[in-house]
Design a protein around this motif. Structure first.
Motif, PDB file in Angstrom:
ATOM      1  N   LEU A  15    -101.181  49.364   5.357  1.00  0.00           N
ATOM      2  CA  LEU A  15    -102.535  49.352   4.776  1.00  0.00           C
ATOM      3  C   LEU A  15    -103.271  48.207   4.214  1.00  0.00           C
ATOM      4  O   LEU A  15    -104.097  47.409   4.847  1.00  0.00           O
ATOM      5  CB  LEU A  15    -103.121  51.061   4.628  1.00  0.00           C
ATOM      6  N   VAL A  16    -102.923  48.023   3.121  1.00  0.00           N
ATOM      7  CA  VAL A  16    -103.099  46.978   2.611  1.00  0.00           C
ATOM      8  C   VAL A  16    -103.234  46.283   3.227  1.00  0.00           C
ATOM      9  O   VAL A  16    -103.978  44.599   2.521  1.00  0.00           O
ATOM     10  CB  VAL A  16    -102.665  47.328   1.230  1.00  0.00           C
ATOM     11  N   GLU A  18    -103.491  45.170   6.509  1.00  0.00           N
ATOM     12  CA  GLU A  18    -103.603  45.137   6.921  1.00  0.00           C
ATOM     13  C   GLU A  18    -105.200  44.829   6.644  1.00  0.00           C
ATOM     14  O   GLU A  18    -106.620  43.589   7.329  1.00  0.00           O
ATOM     15  CB  GLU A  18    -104.266  46.437   8.010  1.00  0.00           C
ATOM     16  N   LEU A  19    -105.773  45.253   5.543  1.00  0.00           N
ATOM     17  CA  LEU A  19    -107.074  45.430   4.869  1.00  0.00           C
ATOM     18  C   LEU A  19    -106.973  43.686   4.318  1.00  0.00           C
ATOM     19  O   LEU A  19    -108.044  42.792   4.198  1.00  0.00           O
ATOM     20  CB  LEU A  19    -107.361  45.855   3.764  1.00  0.00           C
ATOM     21  N   LYS A  20    -106.039  43.536   4.126  1.00  0.00           N
ATOM     22  CA  LYS A  20    -105.801  41.444   3.503  1.00  0.00           C
ATOM     23  C   LYS A  20    -106.513  40.643   4.634  1.00  0.00           C
ATOM     24  O   LYS A  20    -107.335  40.016   4.838  1.00  0.00           O
ATOM     25  CB  LYS A  20    -104.965  41.278   2.677  1.00  0.00           C
ATOM     26  N   LYS A  21    -105.338  41.157   5.782  1.00  0.00           N
ATOM     27  CA  LYS A  21    -105.744  40.297   6.886  1.00  0.00           C
ATOM     28  C   LYS A  21    -107.081  40.606   7.729  1.00  0.00           C
ATOM     29  O   LYS A  21    -108.146  39.661   7.789  1.00  0.00           O
ATOM     30  CB  LYS A  21    -104.907  40.459   8.249  1.00  0.00           C
ATOM     31  N   SER A  22    -108.307  41.662   7.218  1.00  0.00           N
ATOM     32  CA  SER A  22    -109.194  41.477   7.721  1.00  0.00           C
ATOM     33  C   SER A  22    -110.290  41.120   6.985  1.00  0.00           C
ATOM     34  O   SER A  22    -111.751  40.734   7.357  1.00  0.00           O
ATOM     35  CB  SER A  22    -109.965  43.409   8.030  1.00  0.00           C
ATOM     36  N   VAL A  23    -109.778  40.460   5.963  1.00  0.00           N
ATOM     37  CA  VAL A  23    -110.596  40.047   5.103  1.00  0.00           C
ATOM     38  C   VAL A  23    -110.256  38.837   4.554  1.00  0.00           C
ATOM     39  O   VAL A  23    -109.629  38.559   4.333  1.00  0.00           O
ATOM     40  CB  VAL A  23    -110.354  40.754   3.228  1.00  0.00           C
ATOM     41  N   LEU A  27    -108.629  38.464  -1.686  1.00  0.00           N
ATOM     42  CA  LEU A  27    -108.905  40.944  -1.860  1.00  0.00           C
ATOM     43  C   LEU A  27    -108.966  40.364  -3.348  1.00  0.00           C
ATOM     44  O   LEU A  27    -107.740  40.905  -3.671  1.00  0.00           O
ATOM     45  CB  LEU A  27    -108.368  41.021  -1.279  1.00  0.00           C
TER      46      LEU A  27
END
Length: 81
Positions: A15-16, A18-23, A27
């Motif tokens: 999850l972390v 994927e969130l880093k990829k989307s930002v 981050l």
């Protein structure tokens, strides 16, 4: 039981990532724009969450949430039902 904790850890890690990829960019806590904790909208939002936790009887989560968001029980705006 160990498999359960291992799976949780893997899910958190994915999850972390994927969130880093989307930002775009880093981050970090410095990148976040935190609203003024005294603003009415911030207090109302925290109060909605606190009211939900209290009404669902999530006592432990409620007791942890209040100090984390920086408000005390006296400043929570409870919704009349």
């Amino acid at each position: 039981m160990i498999c359960y904790y291992f799976a949780q850890s893997q899910l958190r890690t994915s999850l972390v990532s994927e969130l880093k990829k989307s930002v775009n960019g880093k981050l970090s806590i410095e990148d976040l724009e935190v609203p003024d904790s005294g603003s009415l909208i911030h207090r109302a939002s925290n109060s909605l969450v606190a009211d939900h936790l209290r009404s669902c009887k999530y006592d432990y989560t409620y007791s942890v949430f209040l100090p984390e968001c920086g408000i005390d029980k006296a400043k929570v705006i409870f919704i009349a039902k």
